[in-house]
Design a protein around this motif. Structure first.
Motif, PDB file in Angstrom:
ATOM      1  N   ALA A 185       0.855  -1.274   0.098  1.00 10.56           N
ATOM      2  CA  ALA A 185      -0.094   0.001  -0.291  1.00 10.56           C
ATOM      3  C   ALA A 185       0.867   1.114  -0.041  1.00 10.56           C
ATOM      4  CB  ALA A 185      -0.988   0.085   1.360  1.00 10.56           C
ATOM      5  N   THR A 186       0.393   2.215  -0.894  1.00  2.00           N
ATOM      6  CA  THR A 186       1.376   3.557  -0.812  1.00  2.00           C
ATOM      7  C   THR A 186       0.126   4.672  -0.912  1.00  2.00           C
ATOM      8  OG1 THR A 186       1.252   3.820  -3.392  1.00  2.00           O
ATOM      9  CG2 THR A 186       3.150   2.281  -2.060  1.00  2.00           C
ATOM     10  N   SER A 187       0.706   5.794  -0.736  1.00  2.00           N
ATOM     11  CA  SER A 187      -0.220   6.976  -0.543  1.00  2.00           C
ATOM     12  C   SER A 187      -0.681   7.504  -2.052  1.00  2.00           C
ATOM     13  CB  SER A 187       0.328   8.046   0.174  1.00  2.00           C
ATOM     14  OG  SER A 187       1.835   8.309  -0.350  1.00  2.00           O
ATOM     15  N   ARG A 188       0.296   6.810  -3.086  1.00  2.00           N
ATOM     16  CA  ARG A 188      -0.028   7.430  -4.496  1.00  2.00           C
ATOM     17  C   ARG A 188      -0.579   6.251  -5.188  1.00  2.00           C
ATOM     18  NH1 ARG A 188       2.437  11.091  -7.520  1.00  2.00           N
ATOM     19  NH2 ARG A 188       3.877  11.610  -5.635  1.00  2.00           N
ATOM     20  N   PRO A 189      -1.719   6.665  -5.885  1.00  2.00           N
ATOM     21  CA  PRO A 189      -2.395   5.699  -6.781  1.00  2.00           C
ATOM     22  C   PRO A 189      -1.198   5.082  -7.824  1.00  2.00           C
ATOM     23  CG  PRO A 189      -3.613   7.523  -6.612  1.00  2.00           C
ATOM     24  CD  PRO A 189      -2.394   7.868  -5.758  1.00  2.00           C
ATOM     25  N   GLY A 190      -1.287   3.706  -7.775  1.00  2.00           N
ATOM     26  CA  GLY A 190      -0.389   3.105  -8.884  1.00  2.00           C
ATOM     27  C   GLY A 190       1.018   2.654  -8.346  1.00  2.00           C
ATOM     28  N   GLY A 191       1.045   3.204  -6.782  1.00  2.00           N
ATOM     29  CA  GLY A 191       2.403   2.759  -6.327  1.00  2.00           C
ATOM     30  C   GLY A 191       3.332   3.978  -6.380  1.00  2.00           C
ATOM     31  N   PRO A 192       4.526   3.754  -5.967  1.00  2.03           N
ATOM     32  CA  PRO A 192       5.478   4.896  -5.865  1.00  2.03           C
ATOM     33  C   PRO A 192       6.053   5.205  -7.323  1.00  2.03           C
ATOM     34  CG  PRO A 192       6.523   2.854  -5.238  1.00  2.03           C
ATOM     35  CD  PRO A 192       4.978   2.646  -5.404  1.00  2.03           C
ATOM     36  N   ARG A 193       6.241   6.647  -7.572  1.00  2.00           N
ATOM     37  CA  ARG A 193       6.619   7.000  -8.703  1.00  2.00           C
ATOM     38  C   ARG A 193       8.152   6.931  -8.924  1.00  2.00           C
ATOM     39  NH1 ARG A 193       8.079  12.253 -10.522  1.00  2.00           N
ATOM     40  NH2 ARG A 193       7.716  13.829  -8.807  1.00  2.00           N
ATOM     41  N   ARG A 194       8.780   6.764 -10.066  1.00  2.00           N
ATOM     42  CA  ARG A 194      10.205   6.960 -10.253  1.00  2.00           C
ATOM     43  C   ARG A 194      10.499   8.414 -10.342  1.00  2.00           C
ATOM     44  NH1 ARG A 194      13.845   3.364  -8.294  1.00  2.00           N
ATOM     45  NH2 ARG A 194      12.671   1.404  -8.798  1.00  2.00           N
ATOM     46  N   HIS A 195      11.445   9.281  -9.896  1.00  2.00           N
ATOM     47  CA  HIS A 195      11.635  10.571 -10.083  1.00  2.00           C
ATOM     48  C   HIS A 195      12.848  10.547 -11.238  1.00  2.00           C
ATOM     49  CE1 HIS A 195       9.447  11.599  -6.386  1.00  2.00           C
ATOM     50  NE2 HIS A 195       9.788  10.513  -6.065  1.00  2.00           N
ATOM     51  N   ALA A 196      12.708  11.586 -11.946  1.00  2.00           N
ATOM     52  CA  ALA A 196      13.805  11.915 -13.144  1.00  2.00           C
ATOM     53  C   ALA A 196      14.893  12.823 -12.357  1.00  2.00           C
ATOM     54  CB  ALA A 196      13.252  12.581 -14.304  1.00  2.00           C
ATOM     55  N   LEU A 197      15.859  12.143 -11.874  1.00  2.00           N
ATOM     56  CA  LEU A 197      16.975  13.148 -11.107  1.00  2.00           C
ATOM     57  C   LEU A 197      17.740  13.571 -12.136  1.00  2.00           C
ATOM     58  CD1 LEU A 197      17.629  10.091  -8.373  1.00  2.00           C
ATOM     59  CD2 LEU A 197      16.407  12.434  -8.103  1.00  2.00           C
ATOM     60  N   PRO A 198      18.594  14.641 -11.703  1.00  2.00           N
ATOM     61  CA  PRO A 198      19.437  15.293 -12.566  1.00  2.00           C
ATOM     62  C   PRO A 198      20.596  14.164 -12.962  1.00  2.00           C
ATOM     63  CG  PRO A 198      19.050  16.611 -10.676  1.00  2.00           C
ATOM     64  CD  PRO A 198      18.454  15.394 -10.496  1.00  2.00           C
ATOM     65  N   GLU A 199      21.238  14.350 -14.095  1.00  2.00           N
ATOM     66  CA  GLU A 199      22.118  13.324 -14.560  1.00  2.00           C
ATOM     67  C   GLU A 199      23.413  13.346 -13.640  1.00  2.00           C
ATOM     68  OE1 GLU A 199      24.434  12.132 -18.462  1.00  2.00           O
ATOM     69  OE2 GLU A 199      23.529  14.180 -18.409  1.00  2.00           O
ATOM     70  N   VAL A 200      23.850  14.221 -12.981  1.00  2.00           N
ATOM     71  CA  VAL A 200      25.106  14.297 -12.187  1.00  2.00           C
ATOM     72  C   VAL A 200      24.679  13.533 -10.876  1.00  2.00           C
ATOM     73  CG1 VAL A 200      25.889  16.257 -13.197  1.00  2.00           C
ATOM     74  CG2 VAL A 200      24.466  16.695 -11.099  1.00  2.00           C
ATOM     75  N   VAL A 201      23.601  13.291 -10.246  1.00  2.00           N
ATOM     76  CA  VAL A 201      22.998  12.762  -9.034  1.00  2.00           C
ATOM     77  C   VAL A 201      23.380  11.214  -9.169  1.00  2.00           C
ATOM     78  CG1 VAL A 201      21.179  12.244  -7.490  1.00  2.00           C
ATOM     79  CG2 VAL A 201      21.488  14.662  -8.403  1.00  2.00           C
ATOM     80  N   LEU A 202      24.148  10.610  -8.447  1.00  2.00           N
ATOM     81  CA  LEU A 202      24.333   9.125  -8.657  1.00  2.00           C
ATOM     82  C   LEU A 202      23.351   8.481  -7.590  1.00  2.00           C
ATOM     83  CD1 LEU A 202      28.018   8.946  -8.725  1.00  2.00           C
ATOM     84  CD2 LEU A 202      26.745   8.862 -10.689  1.00  2.00           C
ATOM     85  N   ALA A 203      22.886   7.461  -8.228  1.00  2.00           N
ATOM     86  CA  ALA A 203      21.506   6.838  -7.427  1.00  2.00           C
ATOM     87  C   ALA A 203      21.788   5.257  -7.565  1.00  2.00           C
ATOM     88  CB  ALA A 203      20.295   7.140  -7.695  1.00  2.00           C
ATOM     89  N   ASP A 223      16.817  20.892  -6.487  1.00  2.00           N
ATOM     90  CA  ASP A 223      16.136  20.477  -7.515  1.00  2.00           C
ATOM     91  C   ASP A 223      14.597  19.868  -7.215  1.00  2.00           C
ATOM     92  OD1 ASP A 223      16.439  19.500 -10.844  1.00  2.00           O
ATOM     93  OD2 ASP A 223      15.480  17.743  -9.489  1.00  2.00           O
ATOM     94  N   PRO A 224      13.746  20.167  -7.755  1.00  2.00           N
ATOM     95  CA  PRO A 224      12.391  19.710  -7.352  1.00  2.00           C
ATOM     96  C   PRO A 224      12.385  18.318  -7.380  1.00  2.00           C
ATOM     97  CG  PRO A 224      12.283  21.438  -8.996  1.00  2.00           C
ATOM     98  CD  PRO A 224      13.780  21.024  -8.989  1.00  2.00           C
ATOM     99  N   GLU A 225      12.880  17.437  -8.443  1.00  2.00           N
ATOM    100  CA  GLU A 225      12.723  16.180  -8.499  1.00  2.00           C
ATOM    101  C   GLU A 225      13.572  15.401  -7.140  1.00  2.00           C
ATOM    102  OE1 GLU A 225      10.992  13.825 -10.040  1.00  2.00           O
ATOM    103  OE2 GLU A 225       9.847  15.602 -11.068  1.00  2.00           O
ATOM    104  N   VAL A 226      14.491  16.263  -7.001  1.00  2.00           N
ATOM    105  CA  VAL A 226      15.328  15.390  -5.768  1.00  2.00           C
ATOM    106  C   VAL A 226      14.637  15.617  -4.447  1.00  2.00           C
ATOM    107  CG1 VAL A 226      17.449  15.912  -4.506  1.00  2.00           C
ATOM    108  CG2 VAL A 226      17.490  15.892  -6.950  1.00  2.00           C
ATOM    109  N   GLN A 227      14.064  16.860  -4.296  1.00  2.00           N
ATOM    110  CA  GLN A 227      13.388  17.266  -3.008  1.00  2.00           C
ATOM    111  C   GLN A 227      12.196  16.380  -3.070  1.00  2.00           C
ATOM    112  OE1 GLN A 227      12.372  21.518  -3.022  1.00  2.00           O
ATOM    113  NE2 GLN A 227      14.542  21.963  -2.518  1.00  2.00           N
ATOM    114  N   ALA A 228      11.544  16.012  -4.150  1.00  2.00           N
ATOM    115  CA  ALA A 228      10.257  15.103  -4.035  1.00  2.00           C
ATOM    116  C   ALA A 228      10.658  13.668  -3.524  1.00  2.00           C
ATOM    117  CB  ALA A 228       9.570  15.150  -5.377  1.00  2.00           C
ATOM    118  N   LEU A 229      11.969  13.395  -4.029  1.00  2.00           N
ATOM    119  CA  LEU A 229      12.241  11.863  -3.593  1.00  2.00           C
ATOM    120  C   LEU A 229      12.909  11.989  -2.149  1.00  2.00           C
ATOM    121  CD1 LEU A 229      13.352   9.059  -4.574  1.00  2.00           C
ATOM    122  CD2 LEU A 229      15.065   9.979  -5.051  1.00  2.00           C
ATOM    123  N   LEU A 230      13.472  13.050  -1.847  1.00  2.00           N
ATOM    124  CA  LEU A 230      13.723  12.891  -0.580  1.00  2.00           C
ATOM    125  C   LEU A 230      12.683  13.133   0.637  1.00  2.00           C
ATOM    126  CD1 LEU A 230      16.584  15.785  -0.388  1.00  2.00           C
ATOM    127  CD2 LEU A 230      17.060  13.317  -0.796  1.00  2.00           C
TER     128      LEU A 230
END
Length: 383
Positions: A185-203, A223-230
């Motif tokens: 169960a997740t708070s987002r319909p369809g499960g957790p989404r993948r975030h388009a992180l900046p290319e320089v961020v290694l993950a 970066d908004p995508e980084v903040q959303a993932l955090l």
């Protein structure tokens, strides 16, 4: 074609000449009906596609060259065909054969280009995975703290060059909570989404201990995508350090996550605001021994009484032995209540409160009972 307007010499010239000769020879075989379906016959055109990627170009120039070559060939074939007296029907068939042949060659070049892109991406992905592992592993210093020796830095520089990753002046590691299992169960319909992180961020986002390595944190953490993932993954942001200390930053971030600090304060949690907590986590058995000795006067109380007096004593120590109103303001209670509790604390701990070393050990003991106590009442945000 301007992109190919250079001497036909060396590897470039050999490739172009071989491609043209092969295309013409294959076309004559096609016209004679003598061509065999050899899967390797398209290899030269796939190689031309790969060559365009190696030259740093898109396929536009090569595709345009194919089309131009077909038109030039058709004009010359048509002149000869008219002199030979070929009828209209045969001329139409000849034109169709030319352009069908060129379409087949162009499609092979597209496949070669795409395969070269996939190979390049795969090699780059492997190089970045190896770089990420090297950053997380550290230099293998004897103290197990990751190490900052010159040899490790040289290894990092070489690995970063292979990975096409500019080695930054500083970076931080970020410890994340594991992704919920598939179907959880997740708070987002369809499960957790993948975030388009900046290319320089290694993950490394999969597995039991996911983490990021973020170069130039003061920029990339905004970066908004980084903040959303955090925010989505209960992040603990390690201290900003030079690249050769990335393993230390990750180790500290993971230690703070393991201490459940991320569960007691709003995320993301920034290690820089919890350095004293990290120090307490460095030698758990020793801290527990200090706590058992220094907090022994609280043993005869009920759990609720112990908690209240421990909070009051810690607030008193953190306000530099402040007055009852100062302690009350820190705890959000009435000054008279704070005064009563402070009298109890004085009776229980007596002379220890007058000794600087004892007060220091008392604060260690009390902080070890409540990780994150210093900043638990204020939101911690990335730098």
């Amino acid at each position: 074609m301007p992109e190919f307007s250079r001497p036909l010499s060396g590897k470039f010239g050999a490739g172009i000449q071989h491609g043209v000769e092969t295309a013409l020879a294959e076309f004559t075989d096609l016209i004679e009906g003598a061509r065999h379906d050899n899967p390797e016959r398209m290899r030269v055109y796939r190689a031309l596609g790969r060559g365009e990627l190696a030259e740093g170009r898109s396929l536009d120039a090569l595709q345009a060259a194919y089309r131009l070559g077909a038109r030039v060939a058709w004009r010359r074939y048509a002149r000869i065909a008219r002199r030979a007296g070929l009828g209209t029907e045969l001329l139409v068939l000849l034109a169709e054969a030319i352009f069908a042949h060129i379409d087949e060659l162009a499609a092979a070049s597209v496949r070669g280009y795409a395969r070269a892109q996939a190979d390049e991406a795969g090699e780059l992905g492997r190089a970045r995975s190896q770089l990420l592992a090297l950053l997380a592993r550290g230099g293998g210093a004897a103290d197990g703290a990751g190490g900052a020796d010159g040899g490790h830095l040289k290894d990092l520089e070489a690995a970063a060059e292979l990975a096409d990753w500019p080695l930054p002046w500083n970076l931080c590691a970020v410890a994340l909570a594991p992704d919920p299992p598939q179907g959880a169960a997740t708070s987002r319909p369809g499960g957790p989404r993948r975030h388009a992180l900046p290319e320089v961020v290694l993950a490394e986002l999969d597995g039991p201990a996911p983490f990021l390595v973020v170069p130039e944190p003061s920029l990339q953490l905004r970066d908004p995508e980084v903040q959303a993932l955090l925010a989505a993954r209960g992040a603990v942001i390690g201290p900003t350090v030079p690249p050769e200390q990335a393993a230390d930053s990750l180790r500290w971030a993971r230690a703070l996550r393991s201490a459940a600090v991320a569960d007691t304060v709003p995320t993301p949690v920034v290690c820089d605001a919890h350095l004293s907590d990290l120090l307490l986590l460095a030698d758990g058995p020793l801290v527990r021994l200090i706590a058992a000795r220094r907090l022994q006067p609280l043993e005869g109380l009920t759990p609720k009484q112990r908690q209240r007096l421990a909070e009051t004593l810690l607030a008193w120590l953190q306000t530099n032995r402040g007055s009852a109103p100062e302690v009350a303001a820190r705890l959000g209670i009435h000054p008279q209540t704070a005064r009563q509790r402070l009298h109890q604390v004085q009776r229980l701990f007596g002379p220890a409160l007058a000794d600087p070393d004892s007060r220091f050990e008392l604060e260690i003991a009390l902080r070890s009972q409540t990780p994150g106590s210093r900043t638990s009442r204020s939101r911690t945000s990335p730098p």
